[in-house]
Write an enzyme that holds these catalytic residues in place. Structure first.
Site, PDB file in Angstrom:
ATOM      1  CG  HIS A 188      -0.146  -0.096   2.533  1.00  0.00           C
ATOM      2  ND1 HIS A 188       0.310   1.006   3.225  1.00  0.00           N
ATOM      3  CD2 HIS A 188       0.260  -1.171   3.257  1.00  0.00           C
ATOM      4  CE1 HIS A 188       0.945   0.621   4.318  1.00  0.00           C
ATOM      5  NE2 HIS A 188       0.930  -0.700   4.363  1.00  0.00           N
ATOM      6  CG  ASP A 189      -0.441   4.080   1.356  1.00  0.00           C
ATOM      7  OD1 ASP A 189      -1.399   4.683   0.853  1.00  0.00           O
ATOM      8  OD2 ASP A 189      -0.561   3.354   2.376  1.00  0.00           O
ATOM      9  N   GLY A 206       5.071  -1.064   2.803  1.00  0.00           N
ATOM     10  CA  GLY A 206       4.253   0.116   2.575  1.00  0.00           C
ATOM     11  C   GLY A 206       5.052   1.402   2.484  1.00  0.00           C
TER      12      GLY A 206
END
Length: 340
Positions: A188-189, A206
């Site tokens: 994520h991200d 992440g």
């Protein structure tokens, strides 16, 4: 009689085989057909949807799309011109595919979550890859919007996974022309730039940022929030827990600087003069042999003020990359060997 009965096949079995063979031949010819410049407009705009595919009536299907057996296309999906869905591939949620994308067998793109997954043009999603699904971050709250944006001309190989952002104020981003080999993970991200090569089992935690033209060898792990600079190289089996500055090569169970990525720089068209200037700057910063050498900060300043090096853009970019890694919200750079 018994032997004759053993040799004979039931009628429905023969018919089933014939129909399946016919369908697969038709699908194969449709998926593999590449319309030439002399093809008629009818041939280039035809759309094929296999009878066993489940395509929601609200899905937007452009011309020239091929959807194979046992595929699923959700109600909010948008498929650009010429997309190909191979057997058993699936599109869920608010997902948009650009033109001429290919989903190989078993791949899954999108999820029934708030937010979106946007995939650009000419991307290949490999066998059983999972792209644009919910992140593996406990901070994510059900109902929050989450996003994934992918550019053009990326090759995402088999069993790779790319997750959406963990919150509505951020997004996972993949640029253009990246090769993401089998079983890689982009969490994520993360922000991945352009023209990168991730070898098999490259794992990004992440919020990792990878710039452009970086290259990883196989089975490497990158700690969350690390930055990987442009034109850098990470050796196989490395655990990267701090930033990798531009142009540099790191390796090790706790990755350490091992010099400049000289071969990568040559392949990317850096001139001999630029490479020699980078080597000189690297030695002044990281390989001082003077027992009374200045501090790390002073050595950086010395390179910035050096008459030979200060006007070389690549050197300035390398020094700035190092300095950026020591700002308040960053993790510093990978350890380097002290030569004094």
């Amino acid at each position: 009689m018994c032997s004759l009965m053993k040799l004979r096949k039931p009628f429905f079995f023969c018919c089933s085989n014939s129909l399946t063979s016919l369908s697969l031949r038709r699908l194969s010819s449709t998926l593999s057909a590449q319309p030439s410049s002399s093809s008629s407009s009818h041939q280039t705009s035809s759309t094929f949807i296999h009878p066993s595919a489940i395509v929601h009536p609200n899905a937007l299907i452009s011309q020239g799309v091929s959807i194979g057996p046992f595929c699923t296309v959700g109600s909010s999906a948008k498929l650009g011109h010429g997309c190909q869905l191979h057997p058993g591939s699936h599109i869920f949620g608010n997902t948009e595919l650009g033109e001429h994308c290919i989903l190989m067998t078993g791949s899954v793109v999108g999820d029934d979550l708030p937010g979106h997954t946007v995939v650009g043009c000419n991307n290949i999603i490999g066998h059983h890859a999972v792209v644009g699904v919910k992140c593996q971050d406990l901070k994510y709250k059900p109902g929050d919007e989450c996003f994934l944006d992918i550019g053009d001309n990326n090759d995402i190989r088999e069993h790779s996974s790319i997750h959406r952002s963990s919150k509505s104020s951020d997004r996972t981003v993949i640029g253009d022309n990246n090769l993401i080999m089998g079983s890689c993970h982009i969490a994520h991200d993360c922000k991945v730039g352009n023209n990168n090569i991730f070898a098999n089992n490259t794992l990004l935690a992440g919020h990792v940022m990878v710039e452009d033209y970086a290259h990883t060898a196989g089975a490497i792990v990158v700690h969350q929030f690390c930055h990987i600079g442009s034109f850098s190289f990470i050796g196989g089996g490395s655990v990267v827990s701090q930033d990798v500055p531009k142009y540099m090569m790191v390796t090790g169970e706790r990755a350490e600087l091992r010099g400049l990525n000289l071969e990568g720089l040559r392949r990317r068209g850096f001139t001999t003069a630029e490479i020699n200037s980078l080597r000189m700057a690297y030695r002044k910063i990281f390989m001082s042999v003077d027992a009374n050498s200045a501090s790390f900060e002073e050595r950086l300043a010395e390179v910035e003020q050096n008459e030979e090096l200060a006007h070389i853009p690549a050197v300035c970019s390398m020094v700035q990359s190092i300095r950026n890694s020591f700002t308040e919200d960053r993790r510093g750079i990978c350890k380097f060997r002290h030569w004094i």
